[in-house]
Design an enzyme around this catalytic site. Structure first.
Site, PDB file in Angstrom:
ATOM      1  N   HIS A 416       0.840  -1.194   0.000  1.00  0.00           N
ATOM      2  CA  HIS A 416       0.000   0.000   0.000  1.00  0.00           C
ATOM      3  C   HIS A 416       0.876   1.245   0.000  1.00  0.00           C
ATOM      4  O   HIS A 416       1.963   1.262   0.602  1.00  0.00           O
ATOM      5  CB  HIS A 416      -0.911   0.018   1.226  1.00  0.00           C
ATOM      6  CG  HIS A 416      -2.046  -0.957   1.150  1.00  0.00           C
ATOM      7  ND1 HIS A 416      -2.929  -0.971   0.097  1.00  0.00           N
ATOM      8  CD2 HIS A 416      -2.449  -1.948   1.984  1.00  0.00           C
ATOM      9  CE1 HIS A 416      -3.827  -1.917   0.280  1.00  0.00           C
ATOM     10  NE2 HIS A 416      -3.551  -2.539   1.419  1.00  0.00           N
ATOM     11  N   CYS A 465      -0.093   2.153  -5.087  1.00  0.00           N
ATOM     12  CA  CYS A 465      -1.009   3.200  -5.548  1.00  0.00           C
ATOM     13  C   CYS A 465      -0.428   4.585  -5.284  1.00  0.00           C
ATOM     14  O   CYS A 465       0.427   4.760  -4.412  1.00  0.00           O
ATOM     15  CB  CYS A 465      -2.357   3.068  -4.839  1.00  0.00           C
ATOM     16  SG  CYS A 465      -3.352   1.695  -5.432  1.00  0.00           S
TER      17      CYS A 465
END
Length: 831
Positions: A416, A465
């Site tokens: 993440h 991301c």
């Protein structure tokens, strides 16, 4: 009735399509059917599986009903249970259609088998089928119909066999306009056996069992998505029957000489054998070992998993018939250049098991594949999984200690992440729900520290991301960057966009690595190589408009990851780099334990990652009066992570280790029990555990136990104590193993071998050869050898360490042109 006991998979495609069309509605359709079949637990659909079905509407040719029927067929749902569920949901149209279709369907139950016999003998070819009343049979030899009474029954009798009878035969079963063909059967004449003028009474004089296998199933390696075909051909009379076994378990759906499994997954790997039998004899084929590695993104659908802060948006796409999403691109020839590195080091971090956020699947295989590729280019690689904030901070500090003037440094992160105000942040696994910059690591801060080392090349590959973090309004101001013209950022996706994973049954891959691995070893300037990766991604149908690689660079020289290493004059700093890297890759020496009952066992050690180790136990010797014996490991410290349900397993896969290959371990044929240990970076003391020996004597019913405690020191990266806080000035921080503590006087050889605590201390003889040998002449002078974690299999230390970790990487160039199959859809999950 027998035909209703068959699986849904026996229905022909035309029937399945019509039935799925009746189920593709919201009032009395596939969702209601999924609810009805859940009365049996094995057919209960999870939310992910229901989502996979519903995503079929995104494709022009997709059908949720067809996907659900394929899912039920994979689990051997019978036709009578499907009919029961359709009646339960009161779908009268589907009930009537299925009843008629099954009644009218012609199903061949007995296939004619190839035979060979002596001249003058009698051969019977048999073909039987089930279906509507009034089935008729029609036999052909080649293209010529066999007329007469003998050619119109289920058995074709060939009397007084002569050369005219040799050839290929097939049977056609008819009912009105419907028909079905059997498989071909080959009839051949065989000569007389023996030296006497008469023929031998046996057709198989060279076979004890009376059956002769003329084609054995062959071991093979396949990738996920391939079609697996195993053949077992025999000579038999009466005709033979076949049963296939996978890992000693009967496969009831496969009863012919050819075993065909379309679109294999890793669940199909293992050992296959075929049992062949007839009325009088039985024989087993040889064992065929099938290995199934992960497939590639080119033969799968994709599902988006948000590697950022917000909830995921799930999309799914498949390519159409005859269109492949990835075009093969010819590699450019390498060109000569004069740049070199003084050393090459890489830190790879893959975070998957987040405590408060969506868990990921791909980082484990992404890190593993990139590790093996970088090692091929002489990088010293430290690969770590699932790090918290402190461990990530310490790992980066240790990484910085490996850097020096002219060194190529590469940092890869999969997990993440987010991007705010131009800064990229890597999220640790312990980040809170509403994490901010103080809970994460800023990539730009790491870059400033790398520049202080005067590195030759700084490469960041960020597979995460880059969405904006709404909880973080703090503007982080990294130190001023120098104009070094040697920085390359390869982002897996664009600003304010997400990164995706291709999900499979047990091994997944990120989109970025799926394309990067095809190019990363090219002898081209780093930016040129990454540009080609971006072009490949842009040509792929399943990524177009969803994910695009973004390249940021000020690299002015034509430097490549494949540049050769040209070491400068030996210095204390280079010696420290080599030693620091070696520290993180030392495995315990193989141990041999002798128990009071005279049982001798071996404990072996293998590295999957720098912080993940596999221990295997083997019985080497036992007295004859002991009939059963096993050595199991228990009582591990709480610092490390061990799945107790997967400990002491008979295979690496059952132990949760999907990437190591058993055949690469020493003596792979020996029976072993495997235990996988994770999070070694959290080990605060020597690794201590208990070996529990369970055995039974031939004259006793009760099991006896003996226990021995074993200490193996601090293996792999645990020696670096990453759980401990480092000084904030990472660029000059002292290592947990400082240079002075090992008495390395400049460029001289080791004055003495270091002595870490624990019984594993003698393994340091491999990295610090005694007898005054020069450090640069030792094993560390060759990173291609030293980079590979090894497994010690003897009390002594080998001078030529063997490669332990074999890459189960996805194919680099193999392209599967087959279309996606509905039976694969449940493999792709959504979050």
């Amino acid at each position: 009735m027998e035909e209703w006991k068959r699986s849904i998979g026996t229905l022909n495609e035309e029937v399945l399509i019509k039935l799925s069309n009746m189920l593709d509605n919201s009032t009395c359709g596939w969702r209601q059917l999924a609810n009805a079949v859940s009365e049996q637990p094995k057919f209960r659909c999870s939310e992910r599986e229901l989502t996979s079905c519903s995503l079929q509407v995104l494709s022009a040719a997709g059908s949720p009903g067809r996907s659900l029927l394929a899912w039920l067929a994979e689990r051997s749902c019978s036709l009578d249970f499907l009919l029961h569920c359709l009646r339960k949901m009161d779908h009268q149209e589907a009930v009537q259609f299925l009843t008629t279709a099954v009644a009218e369907q012609i199903q061949i139950t007995v296939q004619p088998e190839s035979q060979q016999a002596a001249p003058g003998s009698r051969v019977v070819l048999t073909c039987r089928a089930s279906g509507p009343p009034g089935l008729s049979y029609q036999w052909f030899k080649g293209k010529q119909e066999i007329l007469g009474e003998t050619g119109n029954s289920s058995e074709l009798v060939l009397c007084s066999l002569s050369p005219a009878h040799q050839g290929h035969y097939i049977c056609r079963i008819n009912h009105g306009e419907k028909f079905a063909f059997s498989q071909w059967a080959h009839v051949r004449l065989v000569g007389c056996a023996g030296s006497s003028p008469g023929c031998s009474s046996s057709l198989f004089p060279g076979s004890v069992s009376g059956l002769h296998i003329i084609q054995q199933p062959q071991s093979q390696a396949a990738s996920e998505g391939d079609t697996l075909i195993l053949e077992c051909t025999v000579q038999a009379n009466p005709p033979a029957q076949y049963e296939w076994y996978h890992n000693k378990v009967l496969m009831p759906q496969h009863k012919t000489h050819s075993l065909r499994i379309p679109c294999v997954t890793t669940a199909q790997r293992g050992e296959y054998r075929c049992k062949v039998f007839n009325l009088y004899h039985e024989i087993w084929s040889n064992t065929a070992t099938v290995t199934v590695g992960p497939g590639s993104v080119t033969d799968a659908s994709w599902v988006e998993v948000d590697r950022g802060l917000e909830s995921p948006t799930v999309h799914k796409l498949t390519h159409g018939t005859g269109i492949h999403p990835l075009q093969q691109i010819s590699d450019s020839l390498p060109s000569a250049k004069n740049f070199y590195a003084t050393d090459k080091v890489a830190l790879l971090i893959g975070n998957m098991n987040y405590l408060y956020h969506t868990q990921l699947c791909a980082p484990i295989s992404d890190v593993h594949e990139l590790t093996n590729l970088l090692r091929q280019m002489d990088f010293k690689v430290v690969s770590l999984l699932d790090l918290n904030w402190q461990e990530m901070h310490s790992a980066v500090t240790e990484f910085l200690l490996l850097l020096d003037k002219g060194v190529y440094g590469l940092l890869y992160f999969a997990g993440h992440g987010y991007e705010n105000f131009g800064n990229s942040f890597m999220v640790p696994i312990d980040a809170p729900v509403s994490y901010m910059s103080e809970h994460c690591l800023c990539v730009q801060n790491i870059l400033t520290k790398m520049q202080e080392k005067q590195t030759g090349l700084n490469v960041f590959l960020l597979d995460m991301c880059r969405k904006r973090n709404p909880y973080d309004d703090v503007i982080v101001r990294p130190g001023l960057l120098k104009v070094t013209a040697n920085i390359v950022f390869g982002y897996a996706t664009c600003v304010d966009a997400e990164a995706y994973e291709v999900k499979r049954e047990d091994v997944s891959n990120g989109i970025f690595i799926s394309f990067l691995k095809r190019r990363v070893c090219e002898d081209e300037k780093v930016t040129v190589m990454l540009d080609r990766v971006a072009e490949d991604m842009g040509r792929c149908v399943i990524t177009r408009g969803r994910q695009a690689l973004e390249l940021r660079s000020n690299l002015s020289e034509r430097r490549s990851l494949t540049d050769k290493i040209q070491a400068t004059d030996c210095s204390a700093s280079s010696s420290a780099r080599n030693l620091q890297w070696a520290i993180a890759h030392v495995l315990p020496e193989s141990l041999y334990l002798q128990f009071d009952c005279d049982v001798k066992i071996q404990l072996g050690f293998a590295a999957e990652f720098s912080n993940v180790m596999v221990i295997y136990s083997r019985i080497l010797d036992k007295p004859e009066e002991i009939i059963s014996c096993s050595a199991q490991l228990t009582d591990f410290p709480e610092d490390v992570d061990i799945d107790l349900k997967k400990s002491n397993q008979e295979s690496l896969v059952e132990a949760g280790c999907l990437l190591l290959i058993k055949e690469e371990l020493p003596s792979p044929e020996a029976h072993s029990l495997y235990t996988r240990i994770r999070s070694l970076q959290r080990l605060k003391r020597d690794l201590t555990f208990t070996v529990c020996l369970h055995y039974t004597y031939s004259n006793m019913d009760e099991e006896v136990q003996e226990r021995q405690q074993v200490t193996v020191g601090k293996p792999l990266v645990s020696k670096l104590n990453l759980h401990e806080a480092r000084p904030s000035h990472g660029c000059s921080a002292s290592s947990s193993f400082s240079l002075d503590s090992f008495n390395i006087p400049g460029c001289s050889s080791f004055a003495e071998e270091p002595s870490p605590s624990g019984p594993a201390s003698n393994t340091w003889s491999h990295y610090a050869p005694s007898g005054g040998a020069s450090f640069n002449d030792g094993p560390l002078a060759s990173p291609r050898i030293a980079n590979v974690p090894e497994e010690t299999d003897s009390p002594g230390i080998s001078d030529n360490p063997r490669s332990l970790v074999a890459s189960k990487s996805l194919p680099h160039s193999k392209v599967n042109d087959s279309n996606y199959k509905f039976s694969d859809m449940y493999n792709f999950h959504s979050y």
